[in-house]
Design a protein around this motif. Structure first.
Motif, PDB file in Angstrom:
ATOM      1  N   LYS A 313       0.803  -1.216   0.000  1.00 56.41           N
ATOM      2  CA  LYS A 313       0.000   0.000   0.000  1.00 56.41           C
ATOM      3  C   LYS A 313       0.839   1.271   0.000  1.00 56.41           C
ATOM      4  O   LYS A 313       0.342   2.352  -0.320  1.00 56.41           O
ATOM      5  CB  LYS A 313      -0.915   0.017   1.231  1.00 56.41           C
ATOM      6  CG  LYS A 313      -1.899  -1.132   1.284  1.00 56.41           C
ATOM      7  CD  LYS A 313      -2.697  -1.101   2.581  1.00 56.41           C
ATOM      8  CE  LYS A 313      -3.631  -2.289   2.687  1.00 56.41           C
ATOM      9  NZ  LYS A 313      -4.376  -2.284   3.976  1.00 56.41           N
ATOM     10  N   SER A 314       2.102   1.151   0.406  1.00 53.80           N
ATOM     11  CA  SER A 314       2.937   2.349   0.523  1.00 53.80           C
ATOM     12  C   SER A 314       4.400   1.985   0.383  1.00 53.80           C
ATOM     13  O   SER A 314       4.792   0.831   0.573  1.00 53.80           O
ATOM     14  CB  SER A 314       2.715   3.031   1.880  1.00 53.80           C
ATOM     15  OG  SER A 314       3.257   2.231   2.923  1.00 53.80           O
ATOM     16  N   LEU A 315       5.207   2.992   0.062  1.00 50.57           N
ATOM     17  CA  LEU A 315       6.649   2.777  -0.010  1.00 50.57           C
ATOM     18  C   LEU A 315       7.245   2.557   1.366  1.00 50.57           C
ATOM     19  O   LEU A 315       8.241   1.847   1.504  1.00 50.57           O
ATOM     20  CB  LEU A 315       7.332   3.971  -0.688  1.00 50.57           C
ATOM     21  CG  LEU A 315       7.348   3.952  -2.219  1.00 50.57           C
ATOM     22  CD1 LEU A 315       8.057   5.176  -2.757  1.00 50.57           C
ATOM     23  CD2 LEU A 315       8.017   2.690  -2.738  1.00 50.57           C
ATOM     24  N   GLU A 316       6.643   3.167   2.401  1.00 55.41           N
ATOM     25  CA  GLU A 316       7.144   2.910   3.750  1.00 55.41           C
ATOM     26  C   GLU A 316       7.007   1.435   4.097  1.00 55.41           C
ATOM     27  O   GLU A 316       7.945   0.811   4.601  1.00 55.41           O
ATOM     28  CB  GLU A 316       6.374   3.747   4.783  1.00 55.41           C
ATOM     29  CG  GLU A 316       6.666   5.228   4.730  1.00 55.41           C
ATOM     30  CD  GLU A 316       5.664   5.975   3.868  1.00 55.41           C
ATOM     31  OE1 GLU A 316       5.554   7.195   4.032  1.00 55.41           O
ATOM     32  OE2 GLU A 316       4.992   5.337   3.035  1.00 55.41           O
ATOM     33  N   GLY A 317       5.813   0.878   3.830  1.00 54.05           N
ATOM     34  CA  GLY A 317       5.600  -0.534   4.119  1.00 54.05           C
ATOM     35  C   GLY A 317       6.510  -1.419   3.285  1.00 54.05           C
ATOM     36  O   GLY A 317       7.118  -2.364   3.791  1.00 54.05           O
ATOM     37  N   TYR A 318       6.623  -1.097   1.998  1.00 49.69           N
ATOM     38  CA  TYR A 318       7.471  -1.893   1.103  1.00 49.69           C
ATOM     39  C   TYR A 318       8.922  -1.856   1.554  1.00 49.69           C
ATOM     40  O   TYR A 318       9.597  -2.892   1.616  1.00 49.69           O
ATOM     41  CB  TYR A 318       7.359  -1.341  -0.321  1.00 49.69           C
ATOM     42  CG  TYR A 318       8.300  -1.975  -1.308  1.00 49.69           C
ATOM     43  CD1 TYR A 318       8.054  -3.243  -1.826  1.00 49.69           C
ATOM     44  CD2 TYR A 318       9.437  -1.297  -1.746  1.00 49.69           C
ATOM     45  CE1 TYR A 318       8.918  -3.829  -2.740  1.00 49.69           C
ATOM     46  CE2 TYR A 318      10.304  -1.876  -2.661  1.00 49.69           C
ATOM     47  CZ  TYR A 318      10.032  -3.134  -3.151  1.00 49.69           C
ATOM     48  OH  TYR A 318      10.906  -3.703  -4.055  1.00 49.69           O
ATOM     49  N   TYR A 319       9.402  -0.668   1.908  1.00 54.59           N
ATOM     50  CA  TYR A 319      10.800  -0.538   2.322  1.00 54.59           C
ATOM     51  C   TYR A 319      11.063  -1.328   3.599  1.00 54.59           C
ATOM     52  O   TYR A 319      12.067  -2.032   3.712  1.00 54.59           O
ATOM     53  CB  TYR A 319      11.149   0.933   2.535  1.00 54.59           C
ATOM     54  CG  TYR A 319      12.553   1.139   3.048  1.00 54.59           C
ATOM     55  CD1 TYR A 319      13.639   1.136   2.177  1.00 54.59           C
ATOM     56  CD2 TYR A 319      12.807   1.313   4.409  1.00 54.59           C
ATOM     57  CE1 TYR A 319      14.929   1.303   2.637  1.00 54.59           C
ATOM     58  CE2 TYR A 319      14.086   1.474   4.884  1.00 54.59           C
ATOM     59  CZ  TYR A 319      15.151   1.479   4.000  1.00 54.59           C
ATOM     60  OH  TYR A 319      16.433   1.634   4.467  1.00 54.59           O
ATOM     61  N   GLN A 320      10.155  -1.215   4.557  1.00 59.58           N
ATOM     62  CA  GLN A 320      10.385  -1.922   5.820  1.00 59.58           C
ATOM     63  C   GLN A 320      10.296  -3.430   5.630  1.00 59.58           C
ATOM     64  O   GLN A 320      11.098  -4.184   6.190  1.00 59.58           O
ATOM     65  CB  GLN A 320       9.400  -1.474   6.888  1.00 59.58           C
ATOM     66  CG  GLN A 320       9.737  -2.076   8.253  1.00 59.58           C
ATOM     67  CD  GLN A 320       8.911  -1.478   9.362  1.00 59.58           C
ATOM     68  OE1 GLN A 320       7.715  -1.348   9.222  1.00 59.58           O
ATOM     69  NE2 GLN A 320       9.540  -1.132  10.473  1.00 59.58           N
ATOM     70  N   GLU A 321       9.336  -3.877   4.841  1.00 54.77           N
ATOM     71  CA  GLU A 321       9.177  -5.314   4.623  1.00 54.77           C
ATOM     72  C   GLU A 321      10.364  -5.895   3.845  1.00 54.77           C
ATOM     73  O   GLU A 321      10.911  -6.940   4.215  1.00 54.77           O
ATOM     74  CB  GLU A 321       7.849  -5.575   3.908  1.00 54.77           C
ATOM     75  CG  GLU A 321       6.645  -5.352   4.815  1.00 54.77           C
ATOM     76  CD  GLU A 321       5.402  -4.889   4.086  1.00 54.77           C
ATOM     77  OE1 GLU A 321       5.324  -5.097   2.847  1.00 54.77           O
ATOM     78  OE2 GLU A 321       4.516  -4.291   4.728  1.00 54.77           O
ATOM     79  N   THR A 322      10.784  -5.226   2.784  1.00 51.77           N
ATOM     80  CA  THR A 322      11.933  -5.729   2.030  1.00 51.77           C
ATOM     81  C   THR A 322      13.211  -5.634   2.849  1.00 51.77           C
ATOM     82  O   THR A 322      14.143  -6.425   2.655  1.00 51.77           O
ATOM     83  CB  THR A 322      12.130  -4.957   0.718  1.00 51.77           C
ATOM     84  OG1 THR A 322      12.273  -3.551   0.990  1.00 51.77           O
ATOM     85  CG2 THR A 322      10.953  -5.160  -0.223  1.00 51.77           C
ATOM     86  N   GLY A 323      13.252  -4.711   3.797  1.00 49.50           N
ATOM     87  CA  GLY A 323      14.433  -4.549   4.633  1.00 49.50           C
ATOM     88  C   GLY A 323      14.693  -5.712   5.566  1.00 49.50           C
ATOM     89  O   GLY A 323      15.760  -5.791   6.180  1.00 49.50           O
ATOM     90  N   ARG A 324      13.741  -6.635   5.666  1.00 52.41           N
ATOM     91  CA  ARG A 324      13.960  -7.821   6.489  1.00 52.41           C
ATOM     92  C   ARG A 324      14.845  -8.837   5.793  1.00 52.41           C
ATOM     93  O   ARG A 324      15.242  -9.839   6.391  1.00 52.41           O
ATOM     94  CB  ARG A 324      12.605  -8.427   6.869  1.00 52.41           C
ATOM     95  CG  ARG A 324      11.897  -7.530   7.886  1.00 52.41           C
ATOM     96  CD  ARG A 324      10.408  -7.708   7.976  1.00 52.41           C
ATOM     97  NE  ARG A 324       9.864  -6.604   8.780  1.00 52.41           N
ATOM     98  CZ  ARG A 324       8.640  -6.134   8.689  1.00 52.41           C
ATOM     99  NH1 ARG A 324       7.807  -6.659   7.814  1.00 52.41           N
ATOM    100  NH2 ARG A 324       8.248  -5.130   9.442  1.00 52.41           N
TER     101      ARG A 324
END
Length: 606
Positions: A313-324
């Motif tokens: 839904k957002s770049l914040e969510g995408y960035y945090q999720e991919t950052g795992r």
């Protein structure tokens, strides 16, 4: 009781306790600032070493550090990791019985603990507030501080109450930490937590070891399976899906294909979720299929890939999720497959929600930014970092657009046909119906609405259905088409479409790409490229030694040593404990506990 042992400075703690030779980036400045009593807001990417920024000051300052963490399930592993280092740490949450909880409280009051992890709900209870007033507290660390943002992707209402810390304990330093926050979210963290006087430390958001790849969705499960088999066989990974049903179905299907996959979502009972999370953390090669309910605070450093089967839904969510992925700094991948239906569904979810108009507008902007990354022909890392206000001067060379530059084509005429078909059908149908009209398909729905009599019927046969779906997706992403509020996916023209329809502007579109670009590496499980069979055998002995020690203590293998530390052992081949002590990640406590065992594993055939 005084804190034990005493360290002369931060660098001594870093080397003796954690086994690292030097600080990275802004870590030294943050540690010095907080250790000297200053408040701080720290933005640092996942894997950048945020935890050291409060753990080291906690060992330098008198008293016990209170770490606010939003996820109870992960506290034990964080505490276990500190205990392995010889640090006196504990957690205080609802998993403890009354006697165990009282013992932790006693250790806080007696000064025995260096750090205690608590959930925000527990922290704000009168009982715990009273305990804090009677104890010596070294600092407050607020992890995952973006949870305070009411319009953020991980909002936790209980975080709002953490402003009380400053009011009741004005002389105790606070450090708020997050890996994900744009300018607006940073401002909200500062306002909500009363950190106006705090020093801000903004590290680079770049994770150069992660390869970003976004492809057109075309049977996403099979595309995912191809990715795993081609690049990540035997690796640990996380697969994110938008719905619980999709999580369950995907996990079951992957297991049928021979992949060790487990589901995780909020619809499961708590014991099953806990069991699956524990297995993911402690076993190797598990693929967790999950909704975004899974992942915040995950410390597992050897997650080699994060895949999304639906558009975030957002770049914040995408960035945090991919950052795992790739917290250990080794090569990892962030892979996303998305299509037109993802886009329409998310837009429909925004418009049909009961949220205030102002919140809907924020959510639209966040989704538009996510679409911008998905549809860009530029370096994806430049676009992603640019969203967080960071400039990457040169293309990264480690995303699909850099490795295989996307092809473009003049889509002006196709776009006009698409827009005309939307207009001629009355701007009250979804993309599927309009595409049927363009392709000249006499379906029941087409004949029912007499669309076969329209001038646009059959004018788009030069493109396939897949190509038309890509055209519509890019028209929606570009703002030429928008969804009708509460129209169940129906499309309507926007003002932006007018000059394109009139022939006053042209439009370049991106050709579809259904496969990922290139391999990240060969091998699996984070293994290095081996020079010979003996080297590979040594690597396997090191991993088996680590697993044996982890199983004996019932902790995840990475808590003993990370893959990166094992790789350093393999590369440098220490022959003595003194040489082993120079390996990054081998602190004084772990050297004493495990040094001889790993020396034996290294030189078993010598």
């Amino acid at each position: 009781m005084s804190k034990r042992p005493s360290y002369p400075d931060a660098l001594s703690v870093l080397r003796e306790v954690f086994g690292y030779p030097a600080f990275r980036g802004s870590q030294a400045a943050i540690v010095e600032h907080v250790a000297s009593g200053g408040d701080a807001l720290v933005l640092m990417p996942t894997g950048g070493g945020k935890s050291l920024c409060y753990q080291i000051p906690a060992l330098l300052r008198p008293g016990c550090a209170v770490v606010v963490s939003p996820l109870i399930a992960l506290m034990k592993d964080q505490v276990d990791a500190l205990i392995q280092l010889g640090v006196e740490a504990a957690f205080l949450n609802s998993t403890l019985d009354a006697d165990a909880a009282r013992d932790v409280e006693r250790r806080i009051l007696s000064g025995e603990l260096d750090l205690v992890y608590v959930a925000p709900e527990r922290l704000l209870t009168p009982r715990f507030q009273s305990l804090l007033e009677r104890a010596t507290i070294s600092l407050f660390a607020i992890d995952e501080a973006h949870c305070v943002s009411q319009w953020g992707h991980d909002f936790r209402p209980e975080y709002i109450g953490l402003s009380a810390l400053h009011e009741r304990f004005p002389d105790i330093p606070r450090i708020a930490l997050t890996a994900t926050a744009d300018h607006a979210t940073r401002a909200e963290i500062i306002s909500q937590l009363g950190l106006e006087g705090a020093r801000e430390f903004l590290s680079s958001f770049d994770r150069p070891n992660i390869r970003y790849t976004i492809i057109e969705k075309n049977n996403a499960r099979k595309q995912l399976l191809e990715l795993i088999r081609r690049e990540h066989s035997g690796d640990a990974g996380i697969v994110y899906c938008l719905s619980r049903k999709r999580v369950d179905e995907t996990a079951a299907w992957l297991r049928e294909q021979g992949i060790m996959a487990l589901p995780y979502h909020a619809g499961m009972d708590a014991s099953s979720r806990a069991a699956h999370q524990a297995k993911f953390l402690r076993d190797e090669g598990i693929v967790m299929v999950a909704t975004i309910a899974f992942g915040m605070g995950i410390d597992k450093p050897d997650v080699r890939f994060v895949a999304h089967l639906d558009l975030p839904k957002s770049l914040e969510g995408y960035y945090q999720e991919t950052g795992r992925a790739g917290r250990d700094g080794l090569a990892s991948s962030a892979w996303l497959a998305y299509g037109l239906n993802d886009l329409l569904l998310l837009k429909e979810m925004i418009e049909s929600s009961g949220a205030p108009d102002a919140q809907k507008q924020v959510e639209r902007q966040k989704l538009d930014a996510m679409l911008g990354l998905a549809e860009t022909t530029r370096c994806r890392r430049q676009v992603l970092l640019g969203y967080f206000g960071e400039t990457l001067e040169k293309p990264c060379g480690n995303c699909d657009n850099c490795l295989t530059p996307p092809e473009t084509w003049d889509g002006t005429e196709a776009a006009r046909k698409a827009l005309s078909a939307v207009y001629r059908t009355g701007q009250r149908f979804g993309a599927g119906q309009v595409i049927d009209v363009l392709l000249g398909k006499e379906t029941d729905k087409v004949k029912q609405n007499f669309h076969q009599k329209l001038s646009t019927f059959g004018i788009g046969k030069e493109l396939s259905e897949t190509q038309w779906r890509a055209v519509f997706r890019q028209l929606i992403a570009g703002g030429y088409l928008q969804t009708v509020p509460d129209g169940h996916g129906a499309l309507m023209l926007s003002e932006v479409a007018r000059p394109l329809l009139k022939g006053e502007t042209t439009l370049t579109l991106r050709k579809i790409r259904e496969r990922a670009a290139g391999k990240i590496r060969t091998g699996s499980s984070g293994a290095p490229e081996f020079a010979n069979a003996e080297e590979e055998a040594t690597w396997q002995r090191l991993r088996l030694c680590r697993k044996r020690l982890a199983d004996e203590q019932n902790v995840p293998a990475y808590i003993i040593f990370a893959d990166s530390t094992l790789r350093a052992m393999l590369e440098h081949r220490p022959a003595t404990l003194a040489e082993m002590a120079r390996i990054s990640g081998v602190g004084h406590e772990k050297l004493g506990r495990y040094g001889l065992a790993f020396l034996d594993a290294l030189h078993a055939l010598d």
